[in-house]
Design an enzyme around this catalytic site. Structure first.
Site, PDB file in Angstrom:
ATOM      1  N   ASP A 158       0.838  -1.194   0.000  1.00 40.86           N
ATOM      2  CA  ASP A 158       0.000   0.000   0.000  1.00 40.86           C
ATOM      3  C   ASP A 158       0.880   1.254   0.000  1.00 40.86           C
ATOM      4  O   ASP A 158       2.099   1.171   0.112  1.00 40.86           O
ATOM      5  CB  ASP A 158      -0.954  -0.008   1.201  1.00 40.86           C
ATOM      6  CG  ASP A 158      -0.211  -0.024   2.541  1.00 40.86           C
ATOM      7  OD1 ASP A 158       0.524   0.940   2.825  1.00 40.86           O
ATOM      8  OD2 ASP A 158      -0.360  -1.001   3.305  1.00 40.86           O
ATOM      9  N   HIS A 165       8.420  -5.522  -1.669  1.00 40.68           N
ATOM     10  CA  HIS A 165       7.470  -6.459  -2.272  1.00 40.68           C
ATOM     11  C   HIS A 165       6.613  -5.803  -3.356  1.00 40.68           C
ATOM     12  O   HIS A 165       5.594  -6.357  -3.751  1.00 40.68           O
ATOM     13  CB  HIS A 165       6.575  -7.085  -1.194  1.00 40.68           C
ATOM     14  CG  HIS A 165       7.318  -8.019  -0.292  1.00 40.68           C
ATOM     15  ND1 HIS A 165       6.844  -8.407   0.938  1.00 40.68           N
ATOM     16  CD2 HIS A 165       8.514  -8.648  -0.450  1.00 40.68           C
ATOM     17  CE1 HIS A 165       7.717  -9.238   1.504  1.00 40.68           C
ATOM     18  NE2 HIS A 165       8.739  -9.380   0.687  1.00 40.68           N
ATOM     19  N   CYS A 188       4.499  -4.424 -17.318  1.00 42.40           N
ATOM     20  CA  CYS A 188       4.266  -5.205 -18.530  1.00 42.40           C
ATOM     21  C   CYS A 188       5.168  -6.432 -18.525  1.00 42.40           C
ATOM     22  O   CYS A 188       6.390  -6.308 -18.365  1.00 42.40           O
ATOM     23  CB  CYS A 188       4.542  -4.345 -19.765  1.00 42.40           C
ATOM     24  SG  CYS A 188       4.399  -5.233 -21.334  1.00 42.40           S
ATOM     25  N   CYS A 211      -0.066  -1.879 -23.004  1.00 40.74           N
ATOM     26  CA  CYS A 211       1.082  -1.312 -22.293  1.00 40.74           C
ATOM     27  C   CYS A 211       1.384   0.055 -22.902  1.00 40.74           C
ATOM     28  O   CYS A 211       1.489   0.176 -24.124  1.00 40.74           O
ATOM     29  CB  CYS A 211       2.288  -2.235 -22.429  1.00 40.74           C
ATOM     30  SG  CYS A 211       3.847  -1.493 -21.857  1.00 40.74           S
ATOM     31  N   CYS A 268       5.038  -0.439 -24.901  1.00 38.15           N
ATOM     32  CA  CYS A 268       5.203  -1.299 -26.085  1.00 38.15           C
ATOM     33  C   CYS A 268       3.900  -1.539 -26.836  1.00 38.15           C
ATOM     34  O   CYS A 268       3.908  -2.144 -27.915  1.00 38.15           O
ATOM     35  CB  CYS A 268       5.838  -2.631 -25.701  1.00 38.15           C
ATOM     36  SG  CYS A 268       4.748  -3.735 -24.758  1.00 38.15           S
ATOM     37  N   ALA A 320      -0.078  -0.538  16.975  1.00 33.92           N
ATOM     38  CA  ALA A 320       0.968   0.266  16.338  1.00 33.92           C
ATOM     39  C   ALA A 320       0.732   1.751  16.524  1.00 33.92           C
ATOM     40  O   ALA A 320       1.683   2.529  16.686  1.00 33.92           O
ATOM     41  CB  ALA A 320       1.041  -0.070  14.848  1.00 33.92           C
TER      42      ALA A 320
END
Length: 238
Positions: free
Chosen positions: A98, A113, A121, A140, A143, A224
């Protein structure tokens, strides 16, 4: 009150975004308890059923965009800015896909990650920002091929991103802080042991002990949004 630490390496996981409404992965009721990652988060799954995989990540992208940063995200952003003002540095590495760190005010964020708000693409490798749904019919922008777009996410069986930069930052750190991680996903789960080998002080901030909690010199447990601001305030970075 502890003295400010000039070089801090922070690793965050899904636990820091849980209070923003984004689920964790391996806890009871987490994402992988409800969905089979082998059918949704591998290159093989994408090759076999791209529409289902894209639908899953389109849903996750919409959820992430609807979420808001919580006090833990904002506290990290403040700590990063104040460390820089003091002549130090806070390297922020996240396993999360996120953008809540960025929207919480953080500057440089290393997403090992990948990022939900990017597409890539599979034909030419071009990666670009994407806030809307990714559909197979879309070409894309680099390309012009269709049927080649996927989330710019690290799936099971793929190599995490930015590993050289992460290793370099860890070797320069004075303090390693793990926030909201399960301690079970490698290579990130190995950073605490690597830090100890390097003689770096290690701290865990988490809702409950992680799988590798025994590797930390200091531990603080709780939401947290409470433990992260309090921890950095103790270093004069609140």
């Amino acid at each position: 009150m502890a003295s400010p630490v000039p070089r801090i390496f922070v690793l965050t996981g899904a636990g820091i975004s849980a209070e923003s409404g984004l689920g964790t992965f391996r806890d009871r009721g987490g994402l992988w308890a409800r969905f089979d990652p082998m059918r949704l988060a591998t290159p093989e799954a994408f090759a076999a059923d791209p529409d289902t995989v894209l639908d899953f990540y389109n849903w996750r992208r919409r959820n992430a965009l609807a979420a808001e940063p919580n006090p833990a995200h904002r506290a990290l952003a403040r700590a990063q800015a104040r460390a820089a003002e003091a002549g130090g540095h806070l390297f922020l590495c996240t396993q999360n896909v996120d953008d809540l760190h960025e929207r919480g005010g953080a500057g440089a964020v290393v997403h090992m990650h990948g990022e939900l708000l990017k597409a890539r693409c599979t034909g030419c490798g071009h990666a670009f920002g994407r806030r809307d749904d990714i559909l197979r019919a879309q070409p894309c922008p680099h390309c012009a091929r269709t049927g080649t777009l996927r989330p710019d996410i690290v799936w099971f069986g793929e190599m995490p991103m930015h590993l050289e930069a992460i290793d370099a930052a860890l070797t320069r750190a004075d303090l390693f802080v793990s926030i909201g991680t399960s301690g079970s996903v490698y290579p990130a789960a190995g950073y605490a042991a690597q830090a100890r080998t390097l003689g770096i002080r290690t701290c865990e901030l988490n809702l409950e002990p992680s799988d590798n909690a025994g590797l930390f010199d200091e531990t603080r447990y709780g939401p947290a949004s409470e433990v992260v601001p309090a921890f950095f305030a103790g270093y004069g970075l609140g």
